[in-house]
Write an enzyme that holds these catalytic residues in place. Structure first.
Site, PDB file in Angstrom:
ATOM      1  N   SER A   1      43.253  31.134  44.346  1.00 22.69           N
ATOM      2  CA  SER A   1      42.891  32.210  45.269  1.00 22.69           C
ATOM      3  C   SER A   1      43.157  31.759  46.697  1.00 22.69           C
ATOM      4  O   SER A   1      42.823  30.626  47.075  1.00 22.69           O
ATOM      5  CB  SER A   1      41.414  32.580  45.122  1.00 22.69           C
ATOM      6  OG  SER A   1      41.033  33.538  46.102  1.00 22.69           O
ATOM      7  N   SER A   2      43.732  32.657  47.490  1.00 24.76           N
ATOM      8  CA  SER A   2      43.952  32.350  48.907  1.00 24.76           C
ATOM      9  C   SER A   2      42.686  32.524  49.725  1.00 24.76           C
ATOM     10  O   SER A   2      42.629  32.143  50.889  1.00 24.76           O
ATOM     11  CB  SER A   2      45.055  33.254  49.472  1.00 24.76           C
ATOM     12  OG  SER A   2      44.676  34.623  49.339  1.00 24.76           O
TER      13      SER A   2
ATOM     14  N   HIS B   1      35.964  42.532  40.312  1.00 20.56           N
ATOM     15  CA  HIS B   1      36.726  43.742  40.641  1.00 20.56           C
ATOM     16  C   HIS B   1      36.948  44.642  39.443  1.00 20.56           C
ATOM     17  O   HIS B   1      37.762  45.558  39.504  1.00 20.56           O
ATOM     18  CB  HIS B   1      38.067  43.352  41.274  1.00 20.56           C
ATOM     19  CG  HIS B   1      37.916  42.637  42.578  1.00 20.56           C
ATOM     20  ND1 HIS B   1      38.774  41.640  42.996  1.00 20.56           N
ATOM     21  CD2 HIS B   1      36.990  42.762  43.554  1.00 20.56           C
ATOM     22  CE1 HIS B   1      38.387  41.193  44.176  1.00 20.56           C
ATOM     23  NE2 HIS B   1      37.317  41.853  44.533  1.00 20.56           N
TER      24      HIS B   1
ATOM     25  N   GLN C   1      38.346  37.266  40.406  1.00 20.11           N
ATOM     26  CA  GLN C   1      38.796  38.397  41.213  1.00 20.11           C
ATOM     27  C   GLN C   1      39.819  39.232  40.455  1.00 20.11           C
ATOM     28  O   GLN C   1      40.176  40.323  40.908  1.00 20.11           O
ATOM     29  CB  GLN C   1      39.418  37.889  42.519  1.00 20.11           C
ATOM     30  CG  GLN C   1      38.473  37.118  43.418  1.00 20.11           C
ATOM     31  CD  GLN C   1      39.210  36.453  44.560  1.00 20.11           C
ATOM     32  OE1 GLN C   1      39.693  35.327  44.449  1.00 20.11           O
ATOM     33  NE2 GLN C   1      39.330  37.142  45.679  1.00 20.11           N
TER      34      GLN C   1
END
Length: 258
Positions: A194-195, A121, A103
């Site tokens: 990553s959350s 991204h 990401q």
């Protein structure tokens, strides 16, 4: 943590195919701030709408001025790959992971030497023409901004845009489709740093689980996909990934000598 990480190492050493998805937590040790969370720059420091696609379309000059400030804040420490990036390269070189899906837009996986890299991204080191898709180093665009000029394409004079997915934009089809295939086809899908709160990237662990793969989550805090995970490791990426690489290498060596 060691027992949980050892279970991930066992699964990784035994898997026929595996992929790793990374988030901001992999790059914070390199000096790159995260966007969200208590210390994220999307708090009082910057408003994502100021550097989003609507602002770019309505006010490209103002957008680029704010984008320059964001860039200088994010890359002030001249970041380099850290131990987490290097560990993933080691695992790829050992043939136990097939791809890294990220990401992040900082380009550090590429700098570290990751071979098969899917940048969901985009990559902030480039700027792309909205008219002809030509790309230039982002620094060329920032030099124009510093000279009070609008970044323009050297090929067609079209408007240049950071080669990243801006706030309010959809993910490009091809990178996300490739990431979905990796999630579906992997025996083990590991999420690191990553959350898992931002869709559609956050849907990839569900995709892996739906198609029968094991899911491992390595993150300091709880994530919304922990309920799906076979393995949950509460640790920092720069600690967990080098340890994981050592464990896997030991298991592979034991297999060869057996």
């Amino acid at each position: 943590m060691d027992d949980e990480l050892a279970e991930v190492a066992d699964a990784l050493a035994a898997a026929d195919s595996a992929a790793v998805m990374t988030g901001a937590g992999v790059s914070t040790a390199s000096g790159i701030p995260s966007f969200r969370g208590e210390d994220g720059i999307w708090n009082d420091e910057f408003d994502p709408d100021d550097v989003g696609i609507d602002r770019f379309r309505a006010d490209p000059d103002g957008f680029w001025r704010d984008r320059l400030q964001l860039h200088e804040r994010m890359y002030a420490d001249d970041p380099e790959p850290n131990a987490a990036h290097d560990a993933l390269v080691r695992l790829e070189e050992r043939g136990v992971i097939d791809a890294v899906v990220t990401q992040n837009t900082d380009g550090l996986h590429d700098d570290a030497g990751t071979g098969r890299l899917i940048e969901l991204h985009g990559n902030a080191s480039r700027a792309a023409c909205v008219s002809c898709d030509a790309t230039v180093p982002a620094e060329e665009a920032f030099e124009a901004v510093r000279a009070d000029e609008t970044p323009r394409c050297p090929a067609c004079d079209g408007l240049m845009k950071p080669d990243v997915v801006l706030f309010g934009e959809e993910l490009p089809y091809h990178p996300f489709d490739a990431a979905r295939r990796m999630a579906r086809e992997s025996d083990l899908f590991i999420v690191v740093g990553s959350s898992l709160t931002v869709d559609p990237a956050a849907s990839l662990p569900e995709e892996a689980s739906r198609f029968g793969g094991e899911l491992a989550v390595v993150n300091l805090g709880a994530t919304e996909k922990d309920r799906l995970a076979h393995h949950v490791v509460r640790d920092d990426a720069t600690t967990a990934l080098p340890a994981l690489a050592e464990m896997v290498e030991a298991r592979l060596a034991a297999k060869r000598s057996a």
